[in-house]
Write an enzyme that holds these catalytic residues in place. Structure first.
Site, mmCIF file in Angstrom:
data_model
loop_
_atom_site.group_PDB
_atom_site.id
_atom_site.type_symbol
_atom_site.label_atom_id
_atom_site.label_comp_id
_atom_site.label_asym_id
_atom_site.label_seq_id
_atom_site.Cartn_x
_atom_site.Cartn_y
_atom_site.Cartn_z
ATOM 1 N N GLY A 1 3.277 6.910 4.539
ATOM 2 C CA GLY A 1 4.195 6.906 5.672
ATOM 3 C C GLY A 1 5.253 7.996 5.608
ATOM 4 O O GLY A 1 6.220 7.979 6.372
ATOM 5 N N GLU B 1 3.154 -1.826 -0.648
ATOM 6 C CA GLU B 1 4.217 -2.562 0.068
ATOM 7 C C GLU B 1 4.237 -4.028 -0.368
ATOM 8 O O GLU B 1 5.294 -4.638 -0.478
ATOM 9 C CB GLU B 1 4.003 -2.423 1.588
ATOM 10 C CG GLU B 1 4.340 -1.004 2.047
ATOM 11 C CD GLU B 1 3.562 -0.528 3.264
ATOM 12 O OE1 GLU B 1 2.954 -1.355 3.961
ATOM 13 O OE2 GLU B 1 3.555 0.709 3.495
ATOM 14 N N SER C 1 -0.575 9.186 4.340
ATOM 15 C CA SER C 1 -0.419 10.250 5.344
ATOM 16 C C SER C 1 -1.707 11.028 5.591
ATOM 17 O O SER C 1 -1.684 12.230 5.841
ATOM 18 C CB SER C 1 0.726 11.191 4.963
ATOM 19 O OG SER C 1 1.942 10.477 4.899
ATOM 20 N N LYS D 1 -0.949 -2.695 9.197
ATOM 21 C CA LYS D 1 0.319 -3.252 8.677
ATOM 22 C C LYS D 1 0.898 -4.249 9.679
ATOM 23 O O LYS D 1 0.141 -4.921 10.373
ATOM 24 C CB LYS D 1 1.286 -2.116 8.340
ATOM 25 C CG LYS D 1 0.622 -1.045 7.463
ATOM 26 C CD LYS D 1 1.580 -0.076 6.853
ATOM 27 C CE LYS D 1 0.815 0.922 5.988
ATOM 28 N NZ LYS D 1 1.670 1.855 5.284
ATOM 29 N N ASN E 1 -5.318 0.499 8.274
ATOM 30 C CA ASN E 1 -4.403 -0.545 7.820
ATOM 31 C C ASN E 1 -3.272 -0.591 8.840
ATOM 32 O O ASN E 1 -2.379 0.244 8.818
ATOM 33 C CB ASN E 1 -3.877 -0.189 6.419
ATOM 34 C CG ASN E 1 -2.809 -1.164 5.940
ATOM 35 O OD1 ASN E 1 -2.614 -2.225 6.536
ATOM 36 N ND2 ASN E 1 -2.121 -0.803 4.874
ATOM 37 N N GLU F 1 -3.586 5.233 -3.524
ATOM 38 C CA GLU F 1 -2.535 5.568 -2.563
ATOM 39 C C GLU F 1 -1.245 5.905 -3.313
ATOM 40 O O GLU F 1 -0.519 5.006 -3.739
ATOM 41 C CB GLU F 1 -2.259 4.376 -1.637
ATOM 42 C CG GLU F 1 -3.442 3.955 -0.812
ATOM 43 C CD GLU F 1 -3.009 3.207 0.437
ATOM 44 O OE1 GLU F 1 -3.290 3.695 1.530
ATOM 45 O OE2 GLU F 1 -2.348 2.156 0.313
ATOM 46 N N HIS G 1 -1.690 -3.648 -1.968
ATOM 47 C CA HIS G 1 -1.003 -2.535 -1.313
ATOM 48 C C HIS G 1 0.393 -2.375 -1.912
ATOM 49 O O HIS G 1 1.044 -3.364 -2.248
ATOM 50 C CB HIS G 1 -0.928 -2.775 0.198
ATOM 51 C CG HIS G 1 -0.498 -1.550 0.933
ATOM 52 N ND1 HIS G 1 0.818 -1.176 1.019
ATOM 53 C CD2 HIS G 1 -1.215 -0.596 1.571
ATOM 54 C CE1 HIS G 1 0.882 -0.034 1.687
ATOM 55 N NE2 HIS G 1 -0.326 0.332 2.036
HETATM 56 P P1 PGA Z 1 -0.011 5.963 6.028
HETATM 57 O O1 PGA Z 1 -0.269 4.580 5.261
HETATM 58 O O2 PGA Z 1 -1.364 6.499 6.409
HETATM 59 O O3 PGA Z 1 0.839 5.604 7.208
HETATM 60 O O4 PGA Z 1 0.683 6.868 5.067
HETATM 61 C C1 PGA Z 1 -1.353 4.426 4.404
HETATM 62 C C2 PGA Z 1 -1.333 3.044 3.805
HETATM 63 O O5 PGA Z 1 -0.249 2.525 3.515
HETATM 64 O O6 PGA Z 1 -2.395 2.418 3.612
#
Ligand code: PGA
Length: 251
Positions: free
Chosen positions: A174, A98, A214, A11, A9, A168, A96
């Site tokens: 992140g 976000e 992460s 982003k 992903n 998630e 997601h």
């Molecule tokens: P990350 O993000 O691996 O940077 O923690 C995962 C995601 O948001 O899909």
């Protein structure tokens, strides 16, 4: 059919030339290799058509990171499921955290997006997960159940069977804080039970449930070795071939 999947992903990262170089680099790195999972990259809308044309999409699936909740028409700036499907992308990341947190995507909006994705032949990678306060209050099972129920449980059995889920935990995205392998297994097994209670054991057994938050080359093997963890949705570590490839190879 339940599959092992490693999905990136990206982003809101990479310009078009940077994204093309990253996708081609991954394509090159996977040439002649046989891997034990499906590989997907989720890229910005602006990159989809160019990337789908530049790589072997039988080896690397291309995903959008969002979709409009409307079919077409006067929705300035929105991108429809039909548009995404016309680029050669086969997947779309929906729900997601976000998008839920910053763009106020409600369960009802997400339900519409899932329906539109399916109607246009796209496979949704549907994200669920609790925030830290919910985990600390012991409400994580309840939270994921309500996210699944509200957006997905009006689907027919056949349509539900087309989905990929991604658990998630928001506190792990992140942050460098990963759920432990035991925490991931516990909640993935719970999610599978919730699916089984609604759609039956066979559908639940055939649903791929990815872990995200992460996930990296150092922890992927342990996370993926759990019986109910079918792969990962990878943010930060999907932005370079060197970091992403070892995660693909963790299977
Ligand atoms: P990350 O993000 O691996 O940077 O923690 C995962 C995601 O948001 O899909």
């Amino acid at each position: 059919m339940r599959k092992n999947i490693v999905a990136g992903n990206w982003k809101m990262n990479t310009t078009l030339p940077e994204g093309l170089a990253l996708a081609k680099g991954l394509d090159e790195a996977l040439k002649g290799k046989s891997v034990n999972c499906d590989v997907i990259i989720g890229t910005p809308f602006t990159h989809l058509a160019s990337i789908a044309a530049a790589i072997d999409t039988t080896k690397i699936g291309v995903a959008a990171e969002n979709l409009a909740d409307k079919e077409s028409g006067a929705y300035t700036g929105e991108v429809s499921a039909a548009m995404v499907a016309s680029t050669g992308a086969k997947y779309v990341i929906l729900g997601h955290s976000e998008r839920r947190a910053y763009y106020h995507e409600t369960p009802e909006i997400l339900k519409q997006k899932v329906l539109l994705a399916l109607a246009h032949g796209l496979t949704p990678i549907f994200c669920i997960g609790e925030v830290l306060a919910e985990r600390e209050a012991g409400k994580h099972f309840e939270v994921v159940d309500s996210q699944i129920t509200a957006s997905l449980f009006d689907l027919s059995t056949a349509d539900f069977g087309k989905l990929v889920l991604a658990y998630e935990p928001v506190w792990a995205i992140g942050t460098g804080k990963t759920a432990t392998a035991a925490q991931a297994q516990e909640i993935h097994a719970h999610i599978r039970q919730t699916i089984a209670a609604k759609y039956g054991k066979e559908v639940a057994e055939n649903t791929s449930i990815l872990y995200g938050g992460s996930c990296n080359a150092g922890n992927a093997k342990e996370l993926f070795s759990n019986p109910d963890v079918d792969g990962g949705l990878i943010g930060g570590a999907s932005l370079s071939v060197d970091k992403f490839l070892p995660i693909v190879e963790a299977f």
